[in-house]
Design a protein around this motif. Sequence first.
Motif, PDB file in Angstrom:
ATOM      1  N   ALA A 182      31.771 -66.361  10.716  1.00 39.56           N
ATOM      2  CA  ALA A 182      31.852 -66.269   9.361  1.00 39.56           C
ATOM      3  C   ALA A 182      30.926 -65.805   8.857  1.00 39.56           C
ATOM      4  O   ALA A 182      31.463 -64.872   8.518  1.00 39.56           O
ATOM      5  CB  ALA A 182      30.840 -67.847   9.608  1.00 39.56           C
ATOM      6  N   VAL A 183      30.024 -64.773  10.354  1.00 39.78           N
ATOM      7  CA  VAL A 183      29.627 -63.477   9.394  1.00 39.78           C
ATOM      8  C   VAL A 183      30.755 -61.845   9.658  1.00 39.78           C
ATOM      9  O   VAL A 183      30.680 -60.955   8.215  1.00 39.78           O
ATOM     10  CB  VAL A 183      28.458 -62.786  10.181  1.00 39.78           C
ATOM     11  CG1 VAL A 183      27.904 -61.524  10.379  1.00 39.78           C
ATOM     12  CG2 VAL A 183      26.613 -63.830  10.265  1.00 39.78           C
ATOM     13  N   ARG A 184      31.833 -61.957  10.272  1.00 41.82           N
ATOM     14  CA  ARG A 184      32.774 -61.146  10.134  1.00 41.82           C
ATOM     15  C   ARG A 184      33.738 -61.514   9.332  1.00 41.82           C
ATOM     16  O   ARG A 184      34.018 -59.976   8.384  1.00 41.82           O
ATOM     17  CB  ARG A 184      33.240 -61.306  11.605  1.00 41.82           C
ATOM     18  CG  ARG A 184      33.093 -60.576  13.091  1.00 41.82           C
ATOM     19  CD  ARG A 184      33.419 -61.251  14.546  1.00 41.82           C
ATOM     20  NE  ARG A 184      35.319 -60.954  14.386  1.00 41.82           N
ATOM     21  CZ  ARG A 184      36.042 -61.725  14.926  1.00 41.82           C
ATOM     22  NH1 ARG A 184      35.782 -62.417  16.173  1.00 41.82           N
ATOM     23  NH2 ARG A 184      37.156 -61.062  14.990  1.00 41.82           N
ATOM     24  N   GLY A 185      33.857 -62.609   8.409  1.00 41.90           N
ATOM     25  CA  GLY A 185      34.165 -62.799   7.615  1.00 41.90           C
ATOM     26  C   GLY A 185      35.890 -62.146   7.728  1.00 41.90           C
ATOM     27  O   GLY A 185      36.569 -61.997   6.029  1.00 41.90           O
ATOM     28  N   ASP A 186      36.556 -61.718   8.458  1.00 46.38           N
ATOM     29  CA  ASP A 186      37.771 -61.306   8.593  1.00 46.38           C
ATOM     30  C   ASP A 186      38.825 -62.275   8.918  1.00 46.38           C
ATOM     31  O   ASP A 186      40.186 -61.954   9.252  1.00 46.38           O
ATOM     32  CB  ASP A 186      37.935 -60.271   9.340  1.00 46.38           C
ATOM     33  CG  ASP A 186      37.492 -60.440  10.819  1.00 46.38           C
ATOM     34  OD1 ASP A 186      36.779 -62.231  11.245  1.00 46.38           O
ATOM     35  OD2 ASP A 186      37.623 -59.687  11.798  1.00 46.38           O
ATOM     36  N   GLY A 187      38.898 -63.060   9.221  1.00 44.13           N
ATOM     37  CA  GLY A 187      39.654 -64.733   9.152  1.00 44.13           C
ATOM     38  C   GLY A 187      40.001 -64.642  10.640  1.00 44.13           C
ATOM     39  O   GLY A 187      40.705 -65.136  10.591  1.00 44.13           O
ATOM     40  N   GLY A 188      39.003 -64.511  12.201  1.00 47.68           N
ATOM     41  CA  GLY A 188      39.862 -64.307  12.940  1.00 47.68           C
ATOM     42  C   GLY A 188      39.324 -65.377  14.121  1.00 47.68           C
ATOM     43  O   GLY A 188      38.749 -66.348  13.132  1.00 47.68           O
ATOM     44  N   CYS A 189      39.788 -65.151  14.961  1.00 45.63           N
ATOM     45  CA  CYS A 189      39.359 -66.396  16.245  1.00 45.63           C
ATOM     46  C   CYS A 189      38.948 -65.683  17.030  1.00 45.63           C
ATOM     47  O   CYS A 189      39.410 -64.634  18.039  1.00 45.63           O
ATOM     48  CB  CYS A 189      41.232 -66.533  16.367  1.00 45.63           C
ATOM     49  SG  CYS A 189      42.155 -67.484  14.736  1.00 45.63           S
ATOM     50  N   THR A 190      38.592 -66.626  18.026  1.00 45.82           N
ATOM     51  CA  THR A 190      37.823 -66.713  19.074  1.00 45.82           C
ATOM     52  C   THR A 190      38.329 -68.215  20.522  1.00 45.82           C
ATOM     53  O   THR A 190      38.287 -68.813  19.341  1.00 45.82           O
ATOM     54  CB  THR A 190      36.778 -66.277  19.002  1.00 45.82           C
ATOM     55  OG1 THR A 190      35.790 -65.966  20.449  1.00 45.82           O
ATOM     56  CG2 THR A 190      35.898 -67.741  18.809  1.00 45.82           C
ATOM     57  N   THR A 191      37.457 -67.775  21.208  1.00 45.22           N
ATOM     58  CA  THR A 191      38.727 -68.078  22.230  1.00 45.22           C
ATOM     59  C   THR A 191      36.850 -68.700  22.764  1.00 45.22           C
ATOM     60  O   THR A 191      36.400 -67.890  23.308  1.00 45.22           O
ATOM     61  CB  THR A 191      39.413 -68.739  23.295  1.00 45.22           C
ATOM     62  OG1 THR A 191      40.329 -68.505  22.707  1.00 45.22           O
ATOM     63  CG2 THR A 191      39.214 -69.960  24.511  1.00 45.22           C
ATOM     64  N   VAL A 192      36.052 -70.184  23.521  1.00 47.09           N
ATOM     65  CA  VAL A 192      34.692 -70.602  23.628  1.00 47.09           C
ATOM     66  C   VAL A 192      34.705 -71.842  24.944  1.00 47.09           C
ATOM     67  O   VAL A 192      35.132 -71.981  24.306  1.00 47.09           O
ATOM     68  CB  VAL A 192      33.569 -70.509  22.817  1.00 47.09           C
ATOM     69  CG1 VAL A 192      32.468 -70.733  23.362  1.00 47.09           C
ATOM     70  CG2 VAL A 192      33.802 -69.183  22.407  1.00 47.09           C
ATOM     71  N   ARG A 193      35.122 -71.445  26.468  1.00 50.43           N
ATOM     72  CA  ARG A 193      34.975 -72.832  27.224  1.00 50.43           C
ATOM     73  C   ARG A 193      35.851 -73.730  26.482  1.00 50.43           C
ATOM     74  O   ARG A 193      35.833 -74.614  26.494  1.00 50.43           O
ATOM     75  CB  ARG A 193      33.357 -73.788  26.436  1.00 50.43           C
ATOM     76  CG  ARG A 193      32.333 -72.507  26.917  1.00 50.43           C
ATOM     77  CD  ARG A 193      31.722 -73.682  27.367  1.00 50.43           C
ATOM     78  NE  ARG A 193      29.882 -72.412  28.021  1.00 50.43           N
ATOM     79  CZ  ARG A 193      28.501 -73.303  27.854  1.00 50.43           C
ATOM     80  NH1 ARG A 193      28.270 -74.374  27.360  1.00 50.43           N
ATOM     81  NH2 ARG A 193      27.558 -72.155  27.990  1.00 50.43           N
ATOM     82  N   ALA A 194      37.125 -72.620  27.083  1.00 52.79           N
ATOM     83  CA  ALA A 194      37.964 -73.656  26.431  1.00 52.79           C
ATOM     84  C   ALA A 194      38.953 -74.093  25.162  1.00 52.79           C
ATOM     85  O   ALA A 194      38.856 -75.691  25.256  1.00 52.79           O
ATOM     86  CB  ALA A 194      38.720 -74.602  27.629  1.00 52.79           C
ATOM     87  N   VAL A 195      38.064 -73.248  24.014  1.00 53.03           N
ATOM     88  CA  VAL A 195      38.068 -73.837  22.659  1.00 53.03           C
ATOM     89  C   VAL A 195      38.327 -72.410  22.165  1.00 53.03           C
ATOM     90  O   VAL A 195      37.428 -71.713  21.760  1.00 53.03           O
ATOM     91  CB  VAL A 195      36.685 -74.730  22.156  1.00 53.03           C
ATOM     92  CG1 VAL A 195      36.613 -75.394  20.891  1.00 53.03           C
ATOM     93  CG2 VAL A 195      35.988 -76.203  23.204  1.00 53.03           C
TER      94      VAL A 195
END
Length: 454
Positions: free
Chosen positions: A114-127
Motif C-alpha cells: 500500500a505504501v509503494r502505491g505502484d500496484g505491484g505484487c509480492t509473494t510471502v510464505r507461499a501466499v
Amino acid sequence: MTRLLRHLAPRTLRGRLSLVALTTAALLMTVLTAAFNIVLDRHLRHQADAELGSRADAVATTVDTSGPRVRVLETVNDRLLDANVWIYSGTRLLEKPPATTAGSTLTEAAARLAVRGDGGCTTVRAVRLCARSRGGSSGTATVVTALDLAPYRNSAAAVLLGSLALDAVMLACTYALTRLAVGRALRPVRTMTDQAAEWSAAGSDERFGAAHHPAELASLGASLDALLDRIRTVLGHERQLTGELSHELRTPLTRIIIELDWWRARPRTAAETRATHEVIADAAQAMRAICDTLLDDAREEARTAATAAPGTTAVEPVLCRLVDRLGTLEQVRAVVDTTGPELAAAVRPALLERIVSPLLTNAVRYARSTVTVSARPVPGGVRISVTDDGPGVPEAFVGDLFQPGRRADPGDGHDGAGLGLPLARRLARGVGGEVSHDRAYTSGARFLADLPAG
C-alpha cells in the motif's frame, strides 16, 4: 578417473552408440523439461496475478473515494469479498481479513504494498499478494488481495513429476530402440565378417561384390574382397611353396635313403663307402639349394608386395653386372650386346636380377662356347634375350620346361633343382611380364624375358 571411465565404457559398438544416444537424449530432455517447467511456473503465476487483479477490481468497486473521506460500502457478498483483502486509505488500514491480526506477516506485507502505491505484487510464505489503487477527491484507496499458491505449486509439482516419469520412459525406449536399430544395422556387417572369416580360412572364390548392398557397405565389401584376394594369393603361394618343397626334397631324400640302405645291406669297401658319402653329400647339397631357392623366392615376393612402387631400372648395367659375376670361364664366354638405345624396365634392380639370373645360369651351364645377353625395346615393354650355343631344349621336354622340379636329363652331371626357370617366370608374371622359350631358335637355346617398360 579416466581409467575407471574406460573400464566402465561398453566394449561393443552397439553399446557405445546406445550410450551416446542415451546421453544425448538425456541432455535434450533435461533442457526441455527445465524449460517447460519454468514456462509453466510463470504461466501459473500469471494466472494467480490475474485472479488477484480481478478480485481487487471487484473489491475496489465497494470503496467510495468521492466523499470527504474514504469509506467502504457494505454489499450483499461482503463476506466473500473481504476474504483475504486489505483496504488502505493512504497508509491507514480500513479493513483486513477477519483471520489475520494487525501485526501479522501478511498484514505487514500488504502495508508495504500500500505504501509503494505502484500496484505491484509480492509473494510471502507461499501466499501471493497484489495491490490495486483507486484515487478520488478524498484521497487514494489501495486494495490488497491475497491468494494461497499451494494449489498452483501442487499442480506444478505434479506436472514436474509427470514429466520426469515421462522422461525416464522415453530414455528407456530410446536406449532399447537404439540398441535394436544399431543391432539390425550392424547385422550385415556381422554376417559379412563371419563370411569373410569362413572364406579366408578355405581360400574360397566367393566374394561380396557391390550388388545388393547399401552404399555404406559397398566400400566395406570391396575392401574385404581385396583382402580375401590377397589372402587367397598368400595361401596359394604357401601351398605352392609347400608343394614344391615336398616335391623337390623327395628326390634327394630318396637318393639318401637308397644309398644308406644299399650301404647297410652288406659290408662295403672304403671306396664304396666314400662313394656313398659323396652321393649323400650331393643330395644334401641339392636339398640345401632347393630350400635356399624357394625361401629366397618367398622373401623376394614378400619384399615385392611390401614395396608400394615397382621403381625403374636401367637394363644394361644390371645385365653387365650379372655377366661379371660369372667370373672368368675357360670354355664359355658370356657377352652383353649393348647395341641399341638405352632401355629401362619398370622393375626394381634386385627383381630384374632374380628374373634374368636363372636364365643366364642355365645358358652358361649348357653352352659350348658363347652366351649372349641382349635387350631391345618392344611395344609397351623391354625384351631381354639370353642365347647359348648348346644342345638346346629337347623337343619332348619343351612342355615341362617351366614345371617346378623338372629337368631334361637329371644325370647330365650338372647340379640344379629344376626351379630356376619356374622361379624366373613366376617373378616376371608378378610384375606383368613373361618368361618364355623361343622354339624357333635351333642353334642352341634362347630364352626371352619380356618386362614392362620403365
